[in-house]
Design an enzyme around this catalytic site. Sequence first.
Site, PDB file in Angstrom:
ATOM      1  N   CYS A 115     -27.660  -6.158 -33.761  1.00  0.00           N
ATOM      2  CA  CYS A 115     -27.018  -5.138 -34.605  1.00  0.00           C
ATOM      3  C   CYS A 115     -25.950  -4.338 -33.855  1.00  0.00           C
ATOM      4  O   CYS A 115     -25.141  -3.646 -34.472  1.00  0.00           O
ATOM      5  CB  CYS A 115     -28.061  -4.173 -35.164  1.00  0.00           C
ATOM      6  N   HIS A 260     -24.375   2.397 -36.666  1.00  0.00           N
ATOM      7  CA  HIS A 260     -24.979   1.195 -37.256  1.00  0.00           C
ATOM      8  C   HIS A 260     -25.812   1.634 -38.463  1.00  0.00           C
ATOM      9  O   HIS A 260     -26.505   2.652 -38.418  1.00  0.00           O
ATOM     10  CB  HIS A 260     -25.869   0.499 -36.221  1.00  0.00           C
ATOM     11  N   ASN A 290     -28.505  -3.134 -44.326  1.00  0.00           N
ATOM     12  CA  ASN A 290     -28.269  -3.420 -42.904  1.00  0.00           C
ATOM     13  C   ASN A 290     -27.684  -4.833 -42.793  1.00  0.00           C
ATOM     14  O   ASN A 290     -28.371  -5.806 -43.090  1.00  0.00           O
ATOM     15  CB  ASN A 290     -29.593  -3.300 -42.142  1.00  0.00           C
TER      16      ASN A 290
HETATM   17  C1  LIG Z   1     -39.111  -0.490 -41.913  1.00  0.00           C
HETATM   18  C2  LIG Z   1     -39.054   0.954 -42.337  1.00  0.00           C
HETATM   19  C3  LIG Z   1     -38.097   1.141 -43.511  1.00  0.00           C
HETATM   20  C4  LIG Z   1     -40.435   1.405 -42.789  1.00  0.00           C
HETATM   21  O1  LIG Z   1     -40.403   2.784 -43.156  1.00  0.00           O
HETATM   22  P1  LIG Z   1     -41.503   3.789 -42.608  1.00  0.00           P
HETATM   23  O2  LIG Z   1     -41.255   5.083 -43.239  1.00  0.00           O
HETATM   24  O3  LIG Z   1     -41.476   3.683 -41.106  1.00  0.00           O
HETATM   25  O4  LIG Z   1     -42.795   3.165 -43.198  1.00  0.00           O
HETATM   26  P2  LIG Z   1     -44.126   2.756 -42.427  1.00  0.00           P
HETATM   27  O5  LIG Z   1     -43.906   1.471 -41.722  1.00  0.00           O
HETATM   28  O6  LIG Z   1     -44.612   3.926 -41.647  1.00  0.00           O
HETATM   29  O7  LIG Z   1     -45.069   2.497 -43.652  1.00  0.00           O
HETATM   30  C5  LIG Z   1     -45.491   3.555 -44.518  1.00  0.00           C
HETATM   31  C6  LIG Z   1     -46.273   2.955 -45.652  1.00  0.00           C
HETATM   32  O8  LIG Z   1     -45.359   2.305 -46.551  1.00  0.00           O
HETATM   33  C7  LIG Z   1     -45.760   0.939 -46.742  1.00  0.00           C
HETATM   34  N1  LIG Z   1     -44.578   0.127 -46.927  1.00  0.00           N
HETATM   35  C8  LIG Z   1     -43.858  -0.552 -45.999  1.00  0.00           C
HETATM   36  N2  LIG Z   1     -42.843  -1.184 -46.567  1.00  0.00           N
HETATM   37  C9  LIG Z   1     -42.902  -0.893 -47.884  1.00  0.00           C
HETATM   38  C10 LIG Z   1     -42.104  -1.235 -48.985  1.00  0.00           C
HETATM   39  N3  LIG Z   1     -41.026  -2.032 -48.872  1.00  0.00           N
HETATM   40  N4  LIG Z   1     -42.435  -0.750 -50.199  1.00  0.00           N
HETATM   41  C11 LIG Z   1     -43.498   0.027 -50.362  1.00  0.00           C
HETATM   42  N5  LIG Z   1     -44.309   0.401 -49.343  1.00  0.00           N
HETATM   43  C12 LIG Z   1     -44.002  -0.059 -48.117  1.00  0.00           C
HETATM   44  C13 LIG Z   1     -46.515   0.589 -45.488  1.00  0.00           C
HETATM   45  O9  LIG Z   1     -47.380  -0.498 -45.712  1.00  0.00           O
HETATM   46  C14 LIG Z   1     -47.250   1.872 -45.197  1.00  0.00           C
HETATM   47  O10 LIG Z   1     -48.382   1.947 -46.024  1.00  0.00           O
HETATM   48  P3  LIG Z   1     -49.771   2.530 -45.450  1.00  0.00           P
HETATM   49  O11 LIG Z   1     -49.465   3.965 -45.099  1.00  0.00           O
HETATM   50  O12 LIG Z   1     -50.680   2.354 -46.595  1.00  0.00           O
HETATM   51  O13 LIG Z   1     -50.086   1.691 -44.261  1.00  0.00           O
HETATM   52  C15 LIG Z   1     -38.599   1.860 -41.170  1.00  0.00           C
HETATM   53  O14 LIG Z   1     -39.609   1.913 -40.194  1.00  0.00           O
HETATM   54  C16 LIG Z   1     -37.325   1.429 -40.520  1.00  0.00           C
HETATM   55  O15 LIG Z   1     -36.256   1.494 -41.114  1.00  0.00           O
HETATM   56  N6  LIG Z   1     -37.406   1.008 -39.259  1.00  0.00           N
HETATM   57  C17 LIG Z   1     -36.242   0.595 -38.481  1.00  0.00           C
HETATM   58  C18 LIG Z   1     -35.739  -0.711 -38.980  1.00  0.00           C
HETATM   59  C19 LIG Z   1     -34.525  -1.176 -38.248  1.00  0.00           C
HETATM   60  O16 LIG Z   1     -33.747  -0.407 -37.747  1.00  0.00           O
HETATM   61  N7  LIG Z   1     -34.354  -2.464 -38.183  1.00  0.00           N
HETATM   62  C20 LIG Z   1     -33.242  -3.062 -37.555  1.00  0.00           C
HETATM   63  C21 LIG Z   1     -33.722  -3.833 -36.449  1.00  0.00           C
HETATM   64  S1  LIG Z   1     -33.248  -5.446 -36.345  1.00  0.00           S
END
Ligand SMILES: CC(C)(COP(=O)(O)OP(=O)(O)OC[C@H]1O[C@@H](n2cnc3c(N)ncnc32)[C@H](O)[C@@H]1OP(=O)(O)O)[C@@H](O)C(=O)NCCC(=O)NCCS
Length: 333
Positions: A115, A260, A290
């Site tokens: 990225c 980014h 993204n």
């Molecule tokens: C992936 C991302 C969006 C998840 O958001 P988050 O707020 O961290 O969510 P969490 O992983 O803490 O999950 C919170 C809850 O939502 C749930 N959840 C995850 N994805 C979900 C979705 N698409 N829809 C609904 N619920 C979802 C999880 O299972 C979790 O449930 P639980 O509390 O019952 O276990 C976030 O962590 C993120 O953007 N990370 C960086 C990604 C990135 O930069 N990637 C580029 C790298 S190549």
Amino acid sequence: MTLYDVSIVGTGSALPDTVITNSDLEKLVDTNDEWIFTRTGIRERRRLRDDQPVTDIAVQAAKRAIESAGIDPTEIDLIIAASITADLIFPPLACMVQREIGASNAAAFDTNAVCAGFLFALVQGSQFLQTGAYKTALIIAAEGLTRYVDYTDRNSCILFGDGAGAAILRATPQQGKRKGLIDFDLGSDGTRVNVAICPRPSAPKEWLDTLTDRDEVTPYIWQDGRAMFKAAINGMTDSVKRILTRQELPAEQIDWLVPHQANLRIIEAVGERVGIPSDRVALSLEEYGNTSAASMAITLDKWMRLGHIQPGNRIMFTAFAGGLSWGSALFQM
Ligand SMILES: CC(C)(COP(=O)(O)OP(=O)(O)OC[C@H]1O[C@@H](n2cnc3c(N)ncnc32)[C@H](O)[C@@H]1OP(=O)(O)O)[C@@H](O)C(=O)NCCC(=O)NCCS
């Protein structure tokens, strides 16, 4: 030795026509529009047609950048393409673009910093220009990420889209006040491959299993969302601050932060920590998601075409990526 300033003199971007909305994803995984938008800031992303190569959007973005710079393709000395999803293992995407745009005088190669690819390529290309070795460079970032997304993994499939962006860099002999690329900061931590990974299908399975503590590593994009989230905020914040400190530049003097586009909450946290308010942050996340290396290039082009970025503005680019890798670059436009 004469040193040269390296300026961005043209930008372009290209997005596939097909839109994937949050409600389209609701039909594939257990998610909903409200969760996706409030947790990521994304409403839509684009998808390449099955018969459309990544090369196609890379070429379109390159042509638009060339047109906006008002140069002839034969003036280009160097083409660097950043991509993790190029159509071919080889020849490089940069050569495929060269072939289509007629940049017959250019050396062309690819670079991979996931990225952060556009940022690394911008800095890499600038080195050739600052020394005076070359005068004009085309930097491209293009991705077809939807081809590597696991549409059963709600953690990742909501984030990624396809797209391409490009910029033309030009060297001019330094005189008086510096302009163009003023400073950069790049870094990587190869001990943290387990945070985000996407193997080739041919990688040896037993070896892959030693890289992460997951049961099975599949040939799709996988990430530990929470670990990436924290690492991205800290990595980009520290990187931007290193440049501001080194340049003795207060954050108020940055006109635009061009980050980014991974997650709006990450971008807002970085802006807040470095002291750049949200009305000075360039965004394209809501409509394109993204697009890995392409995201910063697409956002730059959007902001240029909207007329938000003006001559004389100070732009801080910042990115974070699998690798892990990160970086920032300060440009005086
Ligand atoms: C992936 C991302 C969006 C998840 O958001 P988050 O707020 O961290 O969510 P969490 O992983 O803490 O999950 C919170 C809850 O939502 C749930 N959840 C995850 N994805 C979900 C979705 N698409 N829809 C609904 N619920 C979802 C999880 O299972 C979790 O449930 P639980 O509390 O019952 O276990 C976030 O962590 C993120 O953007 N990370 C960086 C990604 C990135 O930069 N990637 C580029 C790298 S190549």
